[in-house]
Design an enzyme around this catalytic site. Structure first.
Site, mmCIF file in Angstrom:
data_model
loop_
_atom_site.group_PDB
_atom_site.id
_atom_site.type_symbol
_atom_site.label_atom_id
_atom_site.label_comp_id
_atom_site.label_asym_id
_atom_site.label_seq_id
_atom_site.Cartn_x
_atom_site.Cartn_y
_atom_site.Cartn_z
ATOM 1 N N CYS A 122 9.589 -3.137 -2.161
ATOM 2 C CA CYS A 122 8.363 -3.321 -1.387
ATOM 3 C C CYS A 122 8.246 -2.264 -0.289
ATOM 4 C CB CYS A 122 8.397 -4.740 -0.798
ATOM 5 S SG CYS A 122 7.036 -5.097 0.288
ATOM 6 N N CYS A 167 6.977 -3.541 3.019
ATOM 7 C CA CYS A 167 8.020 -4.240 3.784
ATOM 8 C C CYS A 167 9.055 -3.262 4.357
ATOM 9 C CB CYS A 167 8.780 -5.228 2.897
ATOM 10 S SG CYS A 167 7.774 -6.165 1.761
ATOM 11 N N ASP A 168 9.515 -2.322 3.543
ATOM 12 C CA ASP A 168 10.705 -1.548 3.906
ATOM 13 C C ASP A 168 10.470 -0.046 4.096
ATOM 14 O OD1 ASP A 168 12.093 -3.929 3.662
ATOM 15 O OD2 ASP A 168 12.573 -3.589 1.559
#
Ligand code: FAD
Length: 306
Positions: free
Chosen positions: A133, A136-137
């Site tokens: 992701c 997300c990251d």
């Protein structure tokens, strides 16, 4: 095993299922959450999460612990078991390897899992060098080099996003062409820091303590090349965990459960929430939102049925 009839059984103890349990308990319903593996779900794989409202930065495990505590504190009952099948009826029977449970309404929140490369050592680097992701990251790889595996829409979106902050982004696709939409391909090719490598598969993950490279192999001639990277984003698809529910809810072509705005499936009293539902954004926030909506709809279903 329990002979009692619950108001609501929630299958899956991730963010969607636990949020559903919190809402249903606050509405005074008797709730059981059945989880097969880890209460908290997929987010427990992430060491650092920075996009959950109210948490500046939190580890996935810490967030999951608080969520579980909150559900238990509200009086939700929990069971560690895998749901194998469900029998429909006015009272629905939830079959696990440890016995049967009975309920008047059901919320399926079984989530999804990311397709992995199937390479040795992969498991240990998930969340520690391997991500699924970019939203997300991606921020953890600012100014660094990453590789995205895959060539469909998700992979291209991940790569375009990563190009904004990473120094270099490799995109490695097994087929001879990228398969994502033309518009996304154009956007990617316009990035000067992206290198698209087609016709290659990943043969090995390189590194001792940290993942620091991948070995790719050209399928046409078997030649190999090592790419030095700081992070790997695998975008080769998600697998919804809905197989056990095929007889009770309609699944789309990719295996996601169809539901309406209130998370109701085509089966009365059966609701679906979170990543296992057919929808476009799969995040903690959207899973929690589904959990709340499904629980409120399930409570109203029960009240009408009384
Ligand atoms: C490495 C990683 C990093 C991520 N980072 C972020 C991030 O930074 N921010 C963000 O918003 N999202 C992030 N996500 C995505 C986020 O974790 C998911 O969108 C979210 O967890 C979905 O919640 P869910 O409850 O729908 O499903 P899940 O979290 O998948 O939970 C479903 C649960 O159901 C259980 N289950 C499945 N089948 C059965 C069965 N038959 N019987 C019993 N139990 C069953 C599973 O074991 C699982 O625990 C990340 C995901 C990963 C993998």
């Amino acid at each position: 095993m329990s002979e009692q009839i619950y108001d609501i059984i929630v299958v899956g103890g991730g963010p969607a299922g636990l949020t559903a349990a919190i809402y249903a308990r606050r509405a005074g319903k008797r709730v059981l959450v059945i989880e097969k593996q880890t209460f908290g779900g997929q987010i427990t794989f992430s060491p650092k999460v920075e996009n959950i409202p109210g948490f500046f930065s939190v580890s996935g495990n810490e967030f999951a612990e608080q969520l579980v505590e909150q559900a238990l504190g509200q009086g939700a009952e929990v069971e560690l078991a895998e749901v194998k099948s469900i029998r429909d009826g006015e009272v629905k029977t939830v079959v696990t390897e440890d016995g049967e449970f009975y309920t008047r309404a059901l919320i399926l929140a079984s989530g999804a899992r990311h397709r992995t490369l199937g390479l040795p050592g992969e498991e240990k680097w998930i969340g520690e060098g391997i991500s699924f992701c970019a939203v997300c990251d991606g921020a953890f790889y600012q100014g660094r080099t990453v590789a995205v595996i895959g060539g469909g829409n998700s992979a291209l979106q991940e790569a375009i996003l990563l190009c904004e902050q990473s120094e270099k982004v490799y995109v490695v696709q097994n087929l001879d062409d990228l398969t994502g939409e033309q518009q996304l391909r154009d956007q990617l090719y316009a990035r000067t820091n992206a290198e698209v490598i087609t016709g290659c598969v990943v043969d090995a993950l390189l590194g001792e303590k940290e993942l620091n490279g991948i070995r790719i192999r050209r399928t046409a001639d078997g030649s190999t090349r090592d790419l030095a990277i700081d992070g790997l984003f695998v975008a080769i698809g998600l697998i919804p965990q809905n197989d056990a529910f095929r007889n009770i809810v309609e699944l789309d072509q990719r295996g996601y459960a169809d539901a309406d705005e209130s998370c109701l499936t085509g089966t009365p009293g059966v609701f679906v929430a979170g990543d296992c539902r057919a929808k476009s954004v799969r995040q903690v926030t959207t899973a929690a939102a589904d959990g709340a909506v499904a629980a409120i709809a399930a409570c109203s279903y029960l009240e009408k049925a009384e």
